[in-house]
Scaffold this motif. Structure first.
Motif, PDB file in Angstrom:
ATOM      1  N   LEU A 106      52.761  21.955  50.905  1.00  0.00           N
ATOM      2  CA  LEU A 106      53.275  22.152  52.263  1.00  0.00           C
ATOM      3  C   LEU A 106      52.342  21.506  53.290  1.00  0.00           C
ATOM      4  O   LEU A 106      52.803  20.838  54.221  1.00  0.00           O
ATOM      5  N   LEU A 107      51.035  21.675  53.113  1.00  0.00           N
ATOM      6  CA  LEU A 107      50.075  21.010  53.994  1.00  0.00           C
ATOM      7  C   LEU A 107      50.195  19.488  53.899  1.00  0.00           C
ATOM      8  O   LEU A 107      50.085  18.785  54.900  1.00  0.00           O
ATOM      9  N   GLY A 108      50.392  18.991  52.694  1.00  0.00           N
ATOM     10  CA  GLY A 108      50.575  17.549  52.518  1.00  0.00           C
ATOM     11  C   GLY A 108      51.814  17.051  53.248  1.00  0.00           C
ATOM     12  O   GLY A 108      51.784  16.013  53.923  1.00  0.00           O
ATOM     13  N   TRP A 109      52.907  17.779  53.118  1.00  0.00           N
ATOM     14  CA  TRP A 109      54.163  17.413  53.789  1.00  0.00           C
ATOM     15  C   TRP A 109      53.981  17.466  55.303  1.00  0.00           C
ATOM     16  O   TRP A 109      54.409  16.565  56.029  1.00  0.00           O
ATOM     17  N   LEU A 110      53.328  18.518  55.771  1.00  0.00           N
ATOM     18  CA  LEU A 110      53.051  18.622  57.208  1.00  0.00           C
ATOM     19  C   LEU A 110      52.170  17.482  57.691  1.00  0.00           C
ATOM     20  O   LEU A 110      52.389  16.917  58.775  1.00  0.00           O
ATOM     21  N   THR A 111      51.153  17.121  56.897  1.00  0.00           N
ATOM     22  CA  THR A 111      50.237  16.038  57.265  1.00  0.00           C
ATOM     23  C   THR A 111      50.984  14.717  57.384  1.00  0.00           C
ATOM     24  O   THR A 111      50.809  13.981  58.369  1.00  0.00           O
ATOM     25  N   LEU A 112      51.812  14.408  56.391  1.00  0.00           N
ATOM     26  CA  LEU A 112      52.595  13.166  56.455  1.00  0.00           C
ATOM     27  C   LEU A 112      53.538  13.193  57.651  1.00  0.00           C
ATOM     28  O   LEU A 112      53.698  12.182  58.340  1.00  0.00           O
ATOM     29  N   SER A 113      54.153  14.335  57.888  1.00  0.00           N
ATOM     30  CA  SER A 113      55.077  14.459  59.019  1.00  0.00           C
ATOM     31  C   SER A 113      54.352  14.211  60.337  1.00  0.00           C
ATOM     32  O   SER A 113      54.795  13.404  61.163  1.00  0.00           O
ATOM     33  N   ALA A 114      53.237  14.903  60.541  1.00  0.00           N
ATOM     34  CA  ALA A 114      52.489  14.761  61.790  1.00  0.00           C
ATOM     35  C   ALA A 114      51.877  13.373  61.938  1.00  0.00           C
ATOM     36  O   ALA A 114      51.636  12.911  63.054  1.00  0.00           O
ATOM     37  N   SER A 115      51.663  12.696  60.808  1.00  0.00           N
ATOM     38  CA  SER A 115      51.139  11.326  60.839  1.00  0.00           C
ATOM     39  C   SER A 115      52.231  10.304  61.144  1.00  0.00           C
ATOM     40  O   SER A 115      51.936   9.132  61.366  1.00  0.00           O
ATOM     41  N   GLY A 116      53.484  10.732  61.088  1.00  0.00           N
ATOM     42  CA  GLY A 116      54.595   9.814  61.307  1.00  0.00           C
ATOM     43  C   GLY A 116      54.864   8.929  60.102  1.00  0.00           C
ATOM     44  O   GLY A 116      55.515   7.889  60.216  1.00  0.00           O
ATOM     45  N   LYS A 117      54.368   9.340  58.930  1.00  0.00           N
ATOM     46  CA  LYS A 117      54.549   8.560  57.699  1.00  0.00           C
ATOM     47  C   LYS A 117      55.778   9.053  56.948  1.00  0.00           C
ATOM     48  O   LYS A 117      56.176  10.210  57.077  1.00  0.00           O
ATOM     49  N   PRO A 118      56.362   8.177  56.132  1.00  0.00           N
ATOM     50  CA  PRO A 118      57.496   8.612  55.310  1.00  0.00           C
ATOM     51  C   PRO A 118      57.042   9.625  54.260  1.00  0.00           C
ATOM     52  O   PRO A 118      55.880   9.621  53.845  1.00  0.00           O
ATOM     53  N   ILE A 119      57.970  10.468  53.848  1.00  0.00           N
ATOM     54  CA  ILE A 119      57.695  11.473  52.825  1.00  0.00           C
ATOM     55  C   ILE A 119      58.550  11.121  51.605  1.00  0.00           C
ATOM     56  O   ILE A 119      59.704  11.512  51.500  1.00  0.00           O
ATOM     57  N   PRO A 120      57.956  10.326  50.669  1.00  0.00           N
ATOM     58  CA  PRO A 120      58.732   9.862  49.514  1.00  0.00           C
ATOM     59  C   PRO A 120      58.886  10.959  48.468  1.00  0.00           C
ATOM     60  O   PRO A 120      57.976  11.748  48.232  1.00  0.00           O
ATOM     61  N   PHE A 121      60.068  10.978  47.846  1.00  0.00           N
ATOM     62  CA  PHE A 121      60.298  11.906  46.743  1.00  0.00           C
ATOM     63  C   PHE A 121      61.290  11.291  45.774  1.00  0.00           C
ATOM     64  O   PHE A 121      62.495  11.453  45.910  1.00  0.00           O
ATOM     65  N   PHE A 122      60.766  10.518  44.830  1.00  0.00           N
ATOM     66  CA  PHE A 122      61.542   9.907  43.752  1.00  0.00           C
ATOM     67  C   PHE A 122      62.816   9.229  44.250  1.00  0.00           C
ATOM     68  O   PHE A 122      63.923   9.571  43.870  1.00  0.00           O
ATOM     69  N   GLY A 123      62.628   8.256  45.125  1.00  0.00           N
ATOM     70  CA  GLY A 123      63.742   7.476  45.640  1.00  0.00           C
ATOM     71  C   GLY A 123      64.375   8.030  46.903  1.00  0.00           C
ATOM     72  O   GLY A 123      65.201   7.371  47.520  1.00  0.00           O
ATOM     73  N   LEU A 124      64.004   9.222  47.272  1.00  0.00           N
ATOM     74  CA  LEU A 124      64.494   9.826  48.502  1.00  0.00           C
ATOM     75  C   LEU A 124      63.380   9.805  49.539  1.00  0.00           C
ATOM     76  O   LEU A 124      62.208   9.665  49.203  1.00  0.00           O
ATOM     77  N   GLU A 125      63.769   9.958  50.788  1.00  0.00           N
ATOM     78  CA  GLU A 125      62.775  10.165  51.835  1.00  0.00           C
ATOM     79  C   GLU A 125      63.094  11.508  52.474  1.00  0.00           C
ATOM     80  O   GLU A 125      64.154  11.688  53.075  1.00  0.00           O
ATOM     81  N   LEU A 126      62.169  12.449  52.295  1.00  0.00           N
ATOM     82  CA  LEU A 126      62.374  13.787  52.841  1.00  0.00           C
ATOM     83  C   LEU A 126      62.159  13.776  54.349  1.00  0.00           C
ATOM     84  O   LEU A 126      61.416  12.943  54.870  1.00  0.00           O
ATOM     85  N   PRO A 127      62.784  14.695  55.046  1.00  0.00           N
ATOM     86  CA  PRO A 127      62.630  14.725  56.505  1.00  0.00           C
ATOM     87  C   PRO A 127      61.251  15.223  56.917  1.00  0.00           C
ATOM     88  O   PRO A 127      60.613  15.997  56.204  1.00  0.00           O
ATOM     89  N   ALA A 128      60.832  14.771  58.070  1.00  0.00           N
ATOM     90  CA  ALA A 128      59.597  15.285  58.658  1.00  0.00           C
ATOM     91  C   ALA A 128      59.840  16.741  59.039  1.00  0.00           C
ATOM     92  O   ALA A 128      60.923  17.106  59.491  1.00  0.00           O
ATOM     93  N   ILE A 129      58.809  17.568  58.849  1.00  0.00           N
ATOM     94  CA  ILE A 129      58.942  18.990  59.197  1.00  0.00           C
ATOM     95  C   ILE A 129      58.048  19.347  60.380  1.00  0.00           C
ATOM     96  O   ILE A 129      57.919  20.519  60.720  1.00  0.00           O
ATOM     97  N   TRP A 130      57.462  18.321  61.003  1.00  0.00           N
ATOM     98  CA  TRP A 130      56.638  18.519  62.194  1.00  0.00           C
ATOM     99  C   TRP A 130      56.697  17.242  63.012  1.00  0.00           C
ATOM    100  O   TRP A 130      56.717  16.148  62.444  1.00  0.00           O
ATOM    101  N   PRO A 131      56.708  17.354  64.326  1.00  0.00           N
ATOM    102  CA  PRO A 131      56.718  16.134  65.146  1.00  0.00           C
ATOM    103  C   PRO A 131      55.392  15.365  65.011  1.00  0.00           C
ATOM    104  O   PRO A 131      54.357  15.948  64.694  1.00  0.00           O
ATOM    105  N   GLN A 132      55.463  14.079  65.262  1.00  0.00           N
ATOM    106  CA  GLN A 132      54.274  13.235  65.142  1.00  0.00           C
ATOM    107  C   GLN A 132      53.202  13.686  66.138  1.00  0.00           C
ATOM    108  O   GLN A 132      53.470  13.886  67.317  1.00  0.00           O
ATOM    109  N   ASP A 133      51.983  13.877  65.598  1.00  0.00           N
ATOM    110  CA  ASP A 133      50.854  14.340  66.407  1.00  0.00           C
ATOM    111  C   ASP A 133      49.581  13.967  65.643  1.00  0.00           C
ATOM    112  O   ASP A 133      49.178  14.670  64.711  1.00  0.00           O
ATOM    113  N   LYS A 134      48.952  12.866  66.021  1.00  0.00           N
ATOM    114  CA  LYS A 134      47.801  12.315  65.288  1.00  0.00           C
ATOM    115  C   LYS A 134      46.661  13.319  65.167  1.00  0.00           C
ATOM    116  O   LYS A 134      46.079  13.473  64.094  1.00  0.00           O
ATOM    117  N   GLY A 135      46.313  14.010  66.243  1.00  0.00           N
ATOM    118  CA  GLY A 135      45.223  14.983  66.199  1.00  0.00           C
ATOM    119  C   GLY A 135      45.501  16.111  65.218  1.00  0.00           C
ATOM    120  O   GLY A 135      44.624  16.508  64.444  1.00  0.00           O
TER     121      GLY A 135
END
Length: 183
Positions: A106-135
């Motif tokens: 969950l922390l990893g998913w949140l980190t990717l989301s807040a980084s504005g990076k894609p969240i890959p999952f075996f050919g899918l791209e999961l949705p961001a679960i947090w708005p982009q926020d670098k800090g």
């Protein structure tokens, strides 16, 4: 071997899920450690990071199956019965492991989301679960890495406890979870 847990032994599905989770954890750690051997931005490094993300999210998906098996499948008895304090310690360790297996992905998913990076999952791209926020992403990444270090100790303590029960106490704690063995 029985698919369902019995009073004396975990069923083959519970055993398979337990060892699959261990293999996934080893792979998650291996991919993130092996990436250090490659230059930043290189294809192998990026592939290892992607596998780290996907395998971590696989842990997240499967931990809920493990929890359901734990609560609805029953827990085989330990023979001879350990003291009450060991039951409490084991319950605390299992709780810590389950929190780790849920929290890290969950922390990893949140980190990717807040980084504005894609969240890959075996050919899918999961949705961001947090708005982009670098800090916030940097804070989450640090927390993810710190808890990742703690994970080594949790898994190691779990394994040492099983070995202690098997070789010192000589009860059936470990044998209940080994594939293809009778309790």
């Amino acid at each position: 071997m029985n698919m369902k847990n019995t009073a004396d032994r975990y069923g083959s599905f519970s055993i398979a899920m337990h060892w699959l989770m261990l293999l996934l954890l080893v792979a998650v750690y291996a991919t993130i450690l092996l990436r250090e051997g490659y230059e930043k931005g290189s294809d192998p490094r990026e592939a290892l990071k992607m596998w780290h993300f996907m395998l971590g999210l696989s842990v997240f998906a499967l931990v809920f199956v493990r929890i359901a098996l734990r609560f609805f499948g029953g827990t085989p008895r330990i023979v001879p019965t350990p003291p009450h304090w060991q039951h409490l310690l084991a319950a605390g360790m299992h709780l810590a492991l389950y929190l780790f297996l849920i929290g890290m992905p969950l922390l990893g998913w949140l980190t990717l989301s807040a980084s504005g990076k894609p969240i890959p999952f075996f050919g899918l791209e999961l949705p961001a679960i947090w708005p982009q926020d670098k800090g916030f992403a940097d804070t989450l990444k640090d927390l993810h890495e710190t808890i990742g270090e703690i994970g080594y100790f949790l898994v190691g303590a779990h394994a040492l406890a099983a070995l202690y029960h098997h070789y010192i106490v000589r009860d059936n704690t470990l044998r209940r979870m080994l594939p293809g063995r009778s309790a």
